[in-house]
Design a protein around this motif. Sequence first.
Motif, PDB file in Angstrom:
ATOM      1  N   GLU A  85       0.822  -1.202   0.000  1.00  0.00           N
ATOM      2  CA  GLU A  85       0.000   0.000   0.000  1.00  0.00           C
ATOM      3  C   GLU A  85       0.863   1.261   0.000  1.00  0.00           C
ATOM      4  O   GLU A  85       0.521   2.251  -0.661  1.00  0.00           O
ATOM      5  CB  GLU A  85      -0.962  -0.010   1.186  1.00  0.00           C
ATOM      6  CG  GLU A  85      -2.062  -1.043   1.026  1.00  0.00           C
ATOM      7  CD  GLU A  85      -3.005  -1.132   2.198  1.00  0.00           C
ATOM      8  OE1 GLU A  85      -4.141  -1.577   1.980  1.00  0.00           O
ATOM      9  OE2 GLU A  85      -2.629  -0.756   3.331  1.00  0.00           O
ATOM     10  N   GLN A  98      -5.687   0.355  -8.714  1.00  0.00           N
ATOM     11  CA  GLN A  98      -6.303   0.751  -7.450  1.00  0.00           C
ATOM     12  C   GLN A  98      -7.763   0.325  -7.395  1.00  0.00           C
ATOM     13  O   GLN A  98      -8.217  -0.245  -6.396  1.00  0.00           O
ATOM     14  CB  GLN A  98      -6.228   2.270  -7.272  1.00  0.00           C
ATOM     15  CG  GLN A  98      -4.840   2.792  -7.000  1.00  0.00           C
ATOM     16  CD  GLN A  98      -4.861   4.298  -6.934  1.00  0.00           C
ATOM     17  OE1 GLN A  98      -5.208   4.861  -5.901  1.00  0.00           O
ATOM     18  NE2 GLN A  98      -4.508   4.951  -8.024  1.00  0.00           N
ATOM     19  N   LEU A 100      -8.020  -3.464  -7.047  1.00  0.00           N
ATOM     20  CA  LEU A 100      -7.648  -3.885  -5.694  1.00  0.00           C
ATOM     21  C   LEU A 100      -8.725  -3.541  -4.676  1.00  0.00           C
ATOM     22  O   LEU A 100      -9.085  -4.364  -3.827  1.00  0.00           O
ATOM     23  CB  LEU A 100      -6.328  -3.242  -5.286  1.00  0.00           C
ATOM     24  CG  LEU A 100      -5.072  -3.829  -5.905  1.00  0.00           C
ATOM     25  CD1 LEU A 100      -3.872  -2.930  -5.646  1.00  0.00           C
ATOM     26  CD2 LEU A 100      -4.827  -5.218  -5.358  1.00  0.00           C
ATOM     27  N   SER A 132     -11.927  -5.774  -5.267  1.00  0.00           N
ATOM     28  CA  SER A 132     -11.730  -7.178  -4.899  1.00  0.00           C
ATOM     29  C   SER A 132     -11.495  -7.326  -3.394  1.00  0.00           C
ATOM     30  O   SER A 132     -12.056  -8.218  -2.749  1.00  0.00           O
ATOM     31  CB  SER A 132     -10.585  -7.798  -5.695  1.00  0.00           C
ATOM     32  OG  SER A 132      -9.376  -7.121  -5.471  1.00  0.00           O
ATOM     33  N   MET A 133     -10.695  -6.434  -2.822  1.00  0.00           N
ATOM     34  CA  MET A 133     -10.415  -6.473  -1.394  1.00  0.00           C
ATOM     35  C   MET A 133     -11.709  -6.287  -0.588  1.00  0.00           C
ATOM     36  O   MET A 133     -11.975  -7.024   0.365  1.00  0.00           O
ATOM     37  CB  MET A 133      -9.412  -5.366  -1.057  1.00  0.00           C
ATOM     38  CG  MET A 133      -8.942  -5.303   0.356  1.00  0.00           C
ATOM     39  SD  MET A 133      -7.632  -4.083   0.582  1.00  0.00           S
ATOM     40  CE  MET A 133      -8.235  -2.656  -0.295  1.00  0.00           C
TER      41      MET A 133
END
Length: 122
Positions: free
Chosen positions: A53, A73, A76, A79-80
């Motif tokens: 990060e 970004q 991520l 999905s996160m």
Amino acid sequence: MHRLLTYLIAMVWLANGLLCKLLALVPRHEAIVARILGPAHAGLLTRLIGLAEIGMAVWVISGVKRRWCAAAQIALILSMNALETWLAPDLLLWGRANAFFAGLFCLLLYYHTFGSARLSPR
């Protein structure tokens, strides 16, 4: 305004990476990692995610391959947050509503990079 947004976006990554994960000032982050990836190496994995990060913050500030950076970004974050909402909603700051704020952040990233492309340098 464009530069200010760039710094604010980078600060989000830096704060989450450095303060929440690398320095472990928010233990909830490690608990989320433990829930999703298992407790055996959650501390190490949380710190590695924190380093990644921080790397994202540097990439944002650098301005190199801005569109790739924004796409990475957004991918991520979505999905996160999908994983966290599915596997650890009770550990999230705003529970399932976290997805709403993640979506807003993704919209900001999209606007900042693609929507305002004609107004700012690439």
